[in-house]
Design a protein around this motif. Sequence first.
Motif, PDB file in Angstrom:
ATOM      1  N   LYS A  69     -24.796 -21.752  13.787  1.00  0.00           N
ATOM      2  CA  LYS A  69     -24.948 -20.661  12.831  1.00  0.00           C
ATOM      3  C   LYS A  69     -24.308 -20.979  11.484  1.00  0.00           C
ATOM      4  O   LYS A  69     -24.609 -20.334  10.478  1.00  0.00           O
ATOM      5  N   GLY A  70     -23.426 -21.966  11.470  1.00  0.00           N
ATOM      6  CA  GLY A  70     -22.718 -22.298  10.244  1.00  0.00           C
ATOM      7  C   GLY A  70     -21.607 -21.336   9.922  1.00  0.00           C
ATOM      8  O   GLY A  70     -21.254 -21.130   8.759  1.00  0.00           O
ATOM      9  N   THR A  71     -21.021 -20.728  10.953  1.00  0.00           N
ATOM     10  CA  THR A  71     -19.972 -19.715  10.749  1.00  0.00           C
ATOM     11  C   THR A  71     -18.746 -20.016  11.589  1.00  0.00           C
ATOM     12  O   THR A  71     -18.207 -19.138  12.253  1.00  0.00           O
ATOM     13  N   ARG A 105     -17.468 -23.653   6.194  1.00  0.00           N
ATOM     14  CA  ARG A 105     -18.846 -23.202   6.341  1.00  0.00           C
ATOM     15  C   ARG A 105     -19.807 -24.286   5.860  1.00  0.00           C
ATOM     16  O   ARG A 105     -19.577 -24.965   4.868  1.00  0.00           O
ATOM     17  N   ASP A 106     -20.906 -24.401   6.579  1.00  0.00           N
ATOM     18  CA  ASP A 106     -22.025 -25.232   6.148  1.00  0.00           C
ATOM     19  C   ASP A 106     -21.640 -26.692   5.948  1.00  0.00           C
ATOM     20  O   ASP A 106     -22.148 -27.352   5.037  1.00  0.00           O
ATOM     21  N   ASP A 138     -26.017 -12.366  16.046  1.00  0.00           N
ATOM     22  CA  ASP A 138     -25.242 -11.744  14.979  1.00  0.00           C
ATOM     23  C   ASP A 138     -24.013 -11.020  15.527  1.00  0.00           C
ATOM     24  O   ASP A 138     -23.128 -10.615  14.767  1.00  0.00           O
ATOM     25  N   MET A 192     -21.403 -21.344  17.058  1.00  0.00           N
ATOM     26  CA  MET A 192     -20.928 -21.039  15.714  1.00  0.00           C
ATOM     27  C   MET A 192     -21.264 -22.164  14.741  1.00  0.00           C
ATOM     28  O   MET A 192     -21.552 -21.918  13.560  1.00  0.00           O
ATOM     29  N   GLY A 200     -15.813 -20.704  10.613  1.00  0.00           N
ATOM     30  CA  GLY A 200     -14.621 -20.056  10.071  1.00  0.00           C
ATOM     31  C   GLY A 200     -13.642 -21.043   9.479  1.00  0.00           C
ATOM     32  O   GLY A 200     -13.924 -22.232   9.340  1.00  0.00           O
ATOM     33  N   ASN A 213     -32.011 -19.389   9.262  1.00  0.00           N
ATOM     34  CA  ASN A 213     -31.937 -17.995   9.713  1.00  0.00           C
ATOM     35  C   ASN A 213     -33.108 -17.608  10.615  1.00  0.00           C
ATOM     36  O   ASN A 213     -32.948 -16.796  11.535  1.00  0.00           O
ATOM     37  N   ALA A 226     -19.411 -13.208  17.329  1.00  0.00           N
ATOM     38  CA  ALA A 226     -17.947 -13.143  17.208  1.00  0.00           C
ATOM     39  C   ALA A 226     -17.334 -12.162  18.200  1.00  0.00           C
ATOM     40  O   ALA A 226     -16.138 -12.254  18.511  1.00  0.00           O
ATOM     41  N   LYS A 283     -26.625 -27.092  11.323  1.00  0.00           N
ATOM     42  CA  LYS A 283     -26.785 -25.659  11.092  1.00  0.00           C
ATOM     43  C   LYS A 283     -28.272 -25.299  11.120  1.00  0.00           C
ATOM     44  O   LYS A 283     -29.095 -25.927  10.461  1.00  0.00           O
TER      45      LYS A 283
END
Length: 277
Positions: free
Chosen positions: A57-59, A65-66, A103, A54, A61, A74, A106, A71
């Motif tokens: 991916k930079g996600t 983020r970021d 993708d 995660m 939560g 894409n 989660a 990170k």
Amino acid sequence: MRAHEDFINKIQRQYHTRGDVTTIISIPNFDVVQNFSLDYMHVVCLGVVKKILMLCKGTLGNGRRDINDQKLNNQIIRNISDGLLSFKTCISCDFVRKPRALDKLARWKATEYRLFLLYVGIVSIHSIVPKKLYQHFLSLSIAMTIYLSPNYTDLAIFAKSLMFKFFKDFGSLYGNHFISHNVHALIHLFDDYNNFGSLDSVSCFKFKNYMGNLKKLVRKSDKPLQQVVKRFEERSSLINDPTVNLQNNKKNETFLKKYVKELVKSIFVVIYFMKII
């Protein structure tokens, strides 16, 4: 390192609740620190491996983020996902799930994170992610491969050194603010390996696999444990009912065999937790 005597004396009072002292400490020769193992399904698979993916991916939560330097863009994420999907036709029936794209991260299950950690991960990210990230993940993968085998006791010290290196580099790569209890717990897996052998023998995967059978016995959200007990009582009475003609009714015979097997499994699960408690 925490010790049994420190727990009894409540040296770290912030980890104790007010009121009566737990009866666990009255069990003869029971060490409340050493006799409880860390569960690698939650600590490593659903904890550290999920966090790394995660972060990449930079996600992660929680509004964060970021904010880490690792990170991946894409295109790299798509390349890793394409590699994972290409393995689907090569995964044997020994694995309960096929690889899914990032993708869907989660919704990944613990077995999918385990598959990534031990088998497909080191192949799917090779030559795609930066070298320092690959070597960092490789340390975790190799160490866990050793800890999950009962035959690599001579390599346990090496696995311990890999875990310490992984823990030390985690903060410099992703940020010290991302070092959680799960990440810290990695350096203590060596003690569990020495005490219990392969970490697979003290994991929650066996109980997770049986959860589906228990869910089928629950009809509503209220009092789930009582519902499970009642369902087994009903089936036990059916087994002992002399009016049931099992010899002439194949359907009933198959039905009973199936749920007797479930009953035995549930008894073992209860016994296991009783031993822990």
